[in-house]
Enzyme design. Structure first.
Site, mmCIF file in Angstrom:
data_model
loop_
_atom_site.group_PDB
_atom_site.id
_atom_site.type_symbol
_atom_site.label_atom_id
_atom_site.label_comp_id
_atom_site.label_asym_id
_atom_site.label_seq_id
_atom_site.Cartn_x
_atom_site.Cartn_y
_atom_site.Cartn_z
ATOM 1 N N HIS A 98 89.008 -95.724 35.125
ATOM 2 C CA HIS A 98 90.596 -94.979 35.167
ATOM 3 C C HIS A 98 91.741 -95.835 35.276
ATOM 4 C CE1 HIS A 98 88.906 -95.150 39.334
ATOM 5 N NE2 HIS A 98 90.098 -95.371 39.565
ATOM 6 N N MET A 99 92.630 -95.647 34.677
ATOM 7 C CA MET A 99 93.920 -96.377 34.535
ATOM 8 C C MET A 99 94.798 -95.553 35.257
ATOM 9 S SD MET A 99 96.257 -97.304 31.191
ATOM 10 C CE MET A 99 95.289 -98.650 30.438
ATOM 11 N N ASN B 9 90.988 -100.875 38.432
ATOM 12 C CA ASN B 9 90.389 -101.622 39.351
ATOM 13 C C ASN B 9 88.754 -101.672 38.912
ATOM 14 O OD1 ASN B 9 92.456 -102.009 41.364
ATOM 15 N ND2 ASN B 9 92.149 -99.922 42.033
ATOM 16 N N VAL C 273 86.279 -94.763 42.815
ATOM 17 C CA VAL C 273 85.672 -93.705 42.072
ATOM 18 C C VAL C 273 85.157 -94.527 40.698
ATOM 19 C CG1 VAL C 273 85.966 -91.524 40.830
ATOM 20 C CG2 VAL C 273 87.147 -91.909 42.814
ATOM 21 N N ASP D 187 97.253 -88.092 40.591
ATOM 22 C CA ASP D 187 96.516 -88.985 41.950
ATOM 23 C C ASP D 187 96.653 -87.934 43.138
ATOM 24 O OD1 ASP D 187 95.238 -91.971 42.450
ATOM 25 O OD2 ASP D 187 95.548 -90.609 44.260
#
Ligand code: AMP
Length: 116
Positions: A101-102, A88, A97, A31
């Protein structure tokens, strides 16, 4: 058709990212704004915008997110102490985004899960 995000460019190596793992189904990269010593995003190579868009035919790739999370946690040396996996969804979930994604977050005690 879902709109591509910056994550599609990362998958195709069109923009730089600190990619820690990639295979035929998923890509994992650090990230850009890490919230903990280890903060890696694991994403399907296929564009799935949110968890609301996951279909039965996506079960293989969604499972791969977890097996890759396990491998990266081991590689990062955080598996034993523990970590948190977060996905999320949409505005109330804090999703920014729209390419599913995890988040793999760890490397320090994270405390109780926040709901605020
Ligand atoms: P979310 O709020 O769950 O949608 O999380 C999106 C995450 O993507 C945030 O933690 C951002 O810091 C991260 N992010 C956005 N752009 C990039 C990028 N180009 N490379 C790496 N991480 C990114």
């Amino acid at each position: 058709m879902a709109e591509e995000t910056i994550f599609s460019k990362i998958i195709r190596k069109e923009i730089p990212a600190d990619v820690v793992y990639q295979d035929d189904l998923v890509t994992a990269f650090r990230d850009i704004n890490p919230r903990a010593p280890s903060h890696v995003l694991i994403i399907p190579n296929k564009l799935i915008p949110t968890t609301n868009d996951v279909e039965p035919e996506d079960e293989l790739v969604m499972g791969r997110l977890f097996t890759v999370a396990k491998k990266i946690a081991q590689d990062e040396g955080i598996a034993e102490d523990g970590y948190r996996l977060i996905v999320n969804c949409n505005p109330h979930g804090g999703q920014e985004v729209y390419h599913i994604h995890m988040h793999l977050v760890g490397g320090r005690p994270l405390g109780p899960m926040l709901l605020s």
